[in-house]
Every structure is written in structure tokens, then in C-alpha cells.
Design an enzyme around this catalytic site. Structure first.
Site, PDB file in Angstrom:
ATOM      1  N   PRO A   1     -17.218  30.095  14.222  1.00  0.00           N
ATOM      2  CA  PRO A   1     -16.595  29.290  15.140  1.00  0.00           C
ATOM      3  C   PRO A   1     -17.229  28.869  16.455  1.00  0.00           C
ATOM      4  O   PRO A   1     -17.752  29.711  16.980  1.00  0.00           O
ATOM      5  CB  PRO A   1     -15.345  29.927  15.132  1.00  0.00           C
ATOM      6  CG  PRO A   1     -15.134  31.127  14.107  1.00  0.00           C
ATOM      7  CD  PRO A   1     -16.637  31.430  13.880  1.00  0.00           C
ATOM      8  N   GLU A   2     -17.484  27.740  16.796  1.00  0.00           N
ATOM      9  CA  GLU A   2     -17.913  27.418  18.049  1.00  0.00           C
ATOM     10  C   GLU A   2     -16.679  26.921  19.081  1.00  0.00           C
ATOM     11  O   GLU A   2     -15.590  26.628  18.554  1.00  0.00           O
ATOM     12  CB  GLU A   2     -18.848  26.248  18.095  1.00  0.00           C
ATOM     13  CG  GLU A   2     -20.028  26.879  16.886  1.00  0.00           C
ATOM     14  CD  GLU A   2     -21.237  25.738  16.782  1.00  0.00           C
ATOM     15  OE1 GLU A   2     -21.529  25.102  17.484  1.00  0.00           O
ATOM     16  OE2 GLU A   2     -21.801  25.912  15.633  1.00  0.00           O
TER      17      GLU A   2
END
Ligand SMILES: [Zn+2]
Length: 268
Positions: free
Chosen positions: A2-3
Site C-alpha cells: 500500500p502506497e
């Protein structure tokens, strides 16, 4: 992993818990606690004042000098579910029970993420670079950061000390949108290219937030739903597919230990 857009999407879905009180904290695996500057149990009875995001971290502000910081690592999930909902998934490490009939669940098969019980939030993030969607992150700032640097430009935009929240997916997509090869020496970028890259980073991140992030494998939002930006990806994960601009096959190489997808024709 996840960014920024994925963590921001989760933050937005967790906004509902602002004002809720913590009735119980269940920790199934002690290893997921990365640091404790106060007794984890002391969060019971506290109210969640605010749900913030910084880079790829989520921050639950309880009160001054009491923050609960969460990171999803490679494959972790944080989501909200009803208090009565039975949890059947494996690898659930932390459950935060709330007084509004819900609970926040942290699930992670690989345990690269974790939970920090922190007193000084500012200090925790003091070495982190600016948020890319703020004015602080602008071509002037990038020019100073890139000046004289021989490292590949991709390595620099992945460096959390330089800019927060960008990972492999959005680095590749932004560099494609800006027409810059990921292995270009950062110090050789012209002012015009830096401006294009700055705009591309902001645009790609904003579009992904609108689509509630990218689900490549594991990511789910705060309601355990998939994101939508995977349908908008132009190069990431598309080795040998035709470039959407010129039709030549996209290539993938390793840069700074990360697989990097790009078009040799369109990116200079
Ligand atoms: Zn191309």
C-alpha cells in the site's frame, strides 16, 4: 505494498471512527508492536480524536502525547467491521474494539507492518520528506534535491526522506507520464523535466485516490473492498504489453533492487 493513495483511502474510510471510544485492545501477536512508549493497554477508555495519514502511515490521535501509528507493510490490511461480525480470516494480529458498534482489524500474512505506541508524533516523522500533494513539494524543492545526484531518479522518488508515500507502482506510473526513464541519473534532469515529473506525481496520486487506490494483490480499503486504479495503470505490471503511447512492448528491469516498468521509446 500500500502506497499513499491506498493509505489515504483507508484513512478516509476510518474517518467514521473519529470521536469513538476504545473499549478494548486485543493483540494476538506481540511481534507486531514495533515500539511502545506507553502501555498499549492504556489506550482503553481513550477517544480517537483524529485519523491522519503521513506518507504510508496511518495515525490515530488519541490525545496529546498518545498516538497509535499503523503501517501495513507489504500486504497488511486495516479495516472496519461490525463488532458482532465474526472474523474468520487467518493472521489477524490486532483488533481495536470501539464503542460505536465497530472494530478496527489489522490483518497481515507477512507481518512487515506493525503498530507503534508513540508519544511524540512530530519526532516520529521528523526525517520524512514532504507530502507530495502539498505545495511544499514543488519543482524548486525537487531541483535542489536532485542537484548533482548520480542515483537513478526512481531511487530518489522512492526515498521517503525526500518525498513521502511514493512506492514502486506510483514511481513507475509517474515516470511514464513524465516521459522520463527510471534509470536516468537524477542530476541530469532539466528544469522542464522536473516540472513535468512533479506534475505527473501529483496527477497520478490524485487520480488513484479518486479511484480508491490500486488492488494489485492484497490491498483492500477500510471496508475490505478492492480499489479501482489497477484499471488505469499504464506500465506497472505490464511487461511485454504494448506501450499505450507508441505500441512497442514495455520492458521491466531491476533498478535499486525494485522491478521497474517502462517504455524505452517514450521515456528518455
Ligand atoms: Zn512507448
Amino acid at each position: 505494498m500500500p502506497e499513499l493513495p491506498e493509505v489515504e483511502t483507508i484513512r478516509r474510510s476510518l474517518e467514521d471512527v473519529q470521536g469513538a471510544g476504545i473499549t478494548d485492545l486485543q493483540i494476538n501477536r506481540a511481534e507486531v508492536i514495533r515500539r511502545q512508549e506507553y502501555e498499549p493497554e492504556s489506550v482503553v477508555g481513550q477517544i480517537i480524536r483524529e485519523v491522519r495519514r503521513r506518507g504510508k502511515f496511518l495515525v490515530l490521535k488519541l490525545k496529546t502525547e498518545k498516538y497509535l501509528i499503523l503501517h501495513m507493510g507489504m500486504s497488511g490490511r486495516f479495516y472496519l467491521t461490525g463488532e458482532d461480525e465474526e472474523l474468520t480470516e487467518p493472521h489477524i494480529h490486532v483488533i481495536i474494539h470501539l464503542d460505536n458498534g465497530r472494530k478496527i482489524v489489522y490483518q497481515d500474512a507477512r507481518r512487515f507492518g506493525g503498530v507503534w505506541f508513540i508519544r511524540d508524533c512530530q519526532k516520529f516523522f521528523e526525517k520524512m520528506g514532504p507530502e507530495p500533494l502539498t505545495r511544499e513539494f514543488n519543482p524548486d524543492y525537487m531541483e535542489k534535491a536532485f542537484k548533482g545526484r548520480k542515483a537513478p531518479v526512481k531511487n530518489l522518488i522512492l526515498d521517503q526522506h525526500l518525498v513521502a508515500g511514493i512506492g514502486n507502482i506510483y514511481a513507475d506510473e509517474s515516470l511514464f507520464a513524465a516521459g522520463i526513464r527510471p534509470d536516468r541519473m537524477a542530476g541530469t534532469l532539466t528544469a522542464d523535466e522536473i516540472k513535468k515529473l512533479c506534475q505527473a506525481i501529483k496527477k497520478v496520486l490524485r487520480t488513484s485516490i479518486e479511484q480508491r487506490g490500486t488492488t494489485f494483490r492484497d490491498y483492500r480499503d477500510g471496508y475490505n473492498r478492492k480499489g479501482g486504479f489497477q484499471d488505469y495503470l499504464k506500465v506497472y505490471g505490464k511487461k511485454n504489453s504494448p506501450c499505450p503511447l507508441c505500441g512497442n512492448p514495455l520492458i521491466v528491469t531491476r533498478i535499486g533492487g525494485r522491478s521497474s516498468h517502462f517504455c524505452e521509446t517514450c521515456q528518455k
